[in-house]
Scaffold this motif. Sequence first.
Motif, PDB file in Angstrom:
ATOM      1  N   ASP B  49      90.922 -15.462 -65.909  1.00 38.49           N
ATOM      2  CA  ASP B  49      90.151 -14.825 -66.984  1.00 38.49           C
ATOM      3  C   ASP B  49      90.240 -15.659 -68.257  1.00 38.49           C
ATOM      4  OD1 ASP B  49      92.359 -12.245 -68.393  1.00 38.49           O
ATOM      5  OD2 ASP B  49      92.698 -14.372 -67.964  1.00 38.49           O
ATOM      6  N   SER B  63      96.725 -10.771 -72.690  1.00 32.86           N
ATOM      7  CA  SER B  63      97.127 -11.000 -71.299  1.00 32.86           C
ATOM      8  C   SER B  63      96.296 -12.112 -70.684  1.00 32.86           C
ATOM      9  CB  SER B  63      97.016  -9.707 -70.474  1.00 32.86           C
ATOM     10  OG  SER B  63      95.813  -9.652 -69.747  1.00 32.86           O
ATOM     11  N   VAL B  65      95.526 -14.027 -66.974  1.00 32.18           N
ATOM     12  CA  VAL B  65      95.670 -13.812 -65.542  1.00 32.18           C
ATOM     13  C   VAL B  65      95.420 -15.122 -64.816  1.00 32.18           C
ATOM     14  CG1 VAL B  65      94.858 -12.503 -63.537  1.00 32.18           C
ATOM     15  CG2 VAL B  65      94.874 -11.436 -65.796  1.00 32.18           C
TER      16      VAL B  65
END
Lengths: 435, 435
Positions: B49, B63, B65
């Motif tokens: 991502d 975050s 990924v």
Amino acid sequence: PYQRQPHDFFLREDIREELHKKADATRQVLPNSQLPTVSNHYHSLVPLDTPRSGANFFGNYVSWVYKATSKKNGHTYCLRRLQGLRLNNVESVRGIQSWKRISNGNVVSVIECFTSRDFSDNSLVFIHNYHPLSKTLAEHHFNTAQGSRYTRQFSVPESILWSYICQICNALKAIHAEKLAARCIDASKVILTDKNRVRLGGCAILDVLDYESTQPLVDMQQEDFIQLGRLILSIGTNTPALGSPQTVIPQSALEQFGRTYSVELRERVIWLLSRPSPQETAQKNILELACGLSSHFVDCFDTSLHAQDEVNSNLMRELENGRIARLVMKLGTINERPEFDNDPSWSENGERYQLKLFRDYVFHQVDSSGHPVLDLGHMISSLNKLDAGIDERIHLASRDNQTVFVVSYKELKKMVANCFNELAKPHGKQASRGF
Amino acid sequence: PYQRQPHDFFLREDIREELHKKADATRQVLPNSQLPTVSNHYHSLVPLDTPRSGANFFGNYVSWVYKATSKKNGHTYCLRRLQGLRLNNVESVRGIQSWKRISNGNVVSVIECFTSRDFSDNSLVFIHNYHPLSKTLAEHHFNTAQGSRYTRQFSVPESILWSYICQICNALKAIHAEKLAARCIDASKVILTDKNRVRLGGCAILDVLDYESTQPLVDMQQEDFIQLGRLILSIGTNTPALGSPQTVIPQSALEQFGRTYSVELRERVIWLLSRPSPQETAQKNILELACGLSSHFVDCFDTSLHAQDEVNSNLMRELENGRIARLVMKLGTINERPEFDNDPSWSENGERYQLKLFRDYVFHQVDSSGHPVLDLGHMISSLNKLDAGIDERIHLASRDNQTVFVVSYKELKKMVANCFNELAKPHGKQASRGF
Ligand SMILES: Nc1ncnc2c1ncn2[C@@H]1O[C@H](COP(=O)(O)OP(=O)(O)OP(=O)(O)O)[C@@H](O)[C@H]1O
Ligand SMILES: Nc1ncnc2c1ncn2[C@@H]1O[C@H](COP(=O)(O)OP(=O)(O)OP(=O)(O)O)[C@@H](O)[C@H]1O
Ligand SMILES: [Mg+2]
Ligand SMILES: [Mg+2]
């Protein structure tokens, strides 16, 4: 990136074994068989049962079950013959029409139904889908081969019984929705086609036999529930006779069942077996059953998802086999061809020569002592790279070690295509049938 | 009987294509990547991502990924890094313990959780199972790439929404039974791993972040139902904002939903969204939901059985291909071997000679004009017969047509075994690795 671990190449041995056995069973034929070809369509019959005289499930007719191959599409089917049955009304075969609309994971699909004189009598023939190496629940749980029955040391686990109930509920949902009744919920007519899968075999048959009957549908559908209850009770108490509609169910059987299984399961069996009193108008219906089973249905659903995941991952491992097989056969048509186009040295010259050396590189590896190295991983890996046509270069040495070709898989892939197309050209496109 | 139709030989192209893409995605690496190896264990990170600044799902932490490969077992995993997170309490990582017990077809399995300084900061890292080429439901339905959103011309079919509800219900049954709450039922955290399969990604993360929180479990479980309702409503009305707990749900949204979908589905969504009033003590529970969904669960179950059947039959087909491929490769190691055991004419004599002629019979057929006949069906059929070792006899003519051997497949099969074992013998059993 193109490295696959050897252990990833191959299926677990037991899975491969089981699938191989199923493939072998599907292909099995009897060389010197006297069995006829049926309707000039179904041939190479192989018996799947040995009819005993006595209790026949379908009326008074002896039934013979065979594996049969279709001449039209080469697929394998299950052929059931009801011996000596002369249909009064030829329209009866229409009894299967609604059944052909049912496509359910727990119902063996009905294909067709016709009369036949190929067995030297009047027979009624039903064609269903074939599920290799299936066993009936009777064969699996009661093991009544040759009339002997041993006492099972361990009772059937409760989870298995819930799984049967849910799967047959799934079947009944589809069947009742089509305004039909199963009518064949019996341990000898429910087949175990895989480790955790049961299917109703023998559907549609009674619909043809009783085509002109006027028994109300709702009564027959209620009987489905009762028969399901009997099936579970008979398996849970290891008492085949309880499966039969004629047997009176003693209280002791329910008590025995209750000692082995949970209250919930016993209550469910009692519900299935119950007959509403004349005052009550409420009939059992399948959605009511599904609701009562909902927690177990979630479990069955999750189990099925896990099974899907496992088979999918197995498939990914074996995925390239078709392409590898095709490629290695293409190479086979090119390498060492005695002659082509009147040229006996065709396979030794030009691109064919490099492909000959590539064949040596893949299949004729030796170690420093000159011993053969038979490494399937190397062969598959090289063929995968050839199939993908990657840029990696390899060294191909001539047999006398005097010449070394440095060539990429991409170039080799082109060479295979060129040589193969050259072979195919004389006949045009049809020449490479199937490739 | 041993005829396989050429069209049966190969996997359907679209299935093969999709599985190929998944395999490629799993194997993908970035050659010049600056990304670190994490914990000296997870390497070859590939981003999945591109974090946008702004709304972060997990607290205030950005975050990232990645797909990552394990040094220990070579398998691929999903690695999620929460940037700049310093754990106050190192015990927090225990928040995943209960999650590791969950093995559910609709929950992405949690593997481990640890802190890491390999990204040049304090990061918290979560490892989950990797599902190649997954898309989040947000990516799939809302298509909010680069902030753009187009109006969908067609609404999502009702059957898909029921399927989502049933699958997430399956997930919640396992989660709530473990005294946990999902807490991540959001379109960006539910991933579509296959055509008809969703899974809850991102589980266990909030359990670690909120390890010391005292929010009652039952409240968090009730929120799971509400979030599920929001998810379905947002997808059904194509309004991503409705998925967020902060958004007030206007009556107009429910009315819009009701215009598109059945009363039953709308009622179910309202049920999911409902908050019991202070007087009511009854909380929603998952078994109640399952019961209300029972008819749909039966449908999901049947769909899953059909999918299983299809993958199983594909697997069997590719397995048979594997058998063929392996046999042809065995022949490849025998035919035209330059020399064996210091004998350059090994492949031209004895049984090897007959196998050479058999190879000609399979791969070098010509018609009366001498043109090559490239018939895959013939090749597969002959190889199947060889593999089965049947009694059928064939005529193998020498290249000069002076000699004809009449030999059965059974005998040929023995010859292949003899010759191959002779090649394998010098090294003992390991020599024929994988065969
Ligand atoms: N569709 C099918 N595909 C493959 N095998 C089947 C199929 N249907 C039945 N069989 C197998 O054929 C065999 C005979 O089935 P059948 O229904 O005749 O039961 P049976 O045990 O012989 O009982 P009955 O006394 O009623 O004939 C069983 O071993 C069963 O597993
Ligand atoms: N377990 C997994 N296996 C494979 N891919 C995954 C997995 N989990 C998530 N992904 C993929 O990683 C990508 C990013 O997922 P992520 O959960 O970060 O969602 P996002 O759309 O980036 O939302 P956010 O703004 O919350 O980060 C998605 O395309 C998703 O499909
Ligand atoms: Mg029989
Ligand atoms: Mg993200």
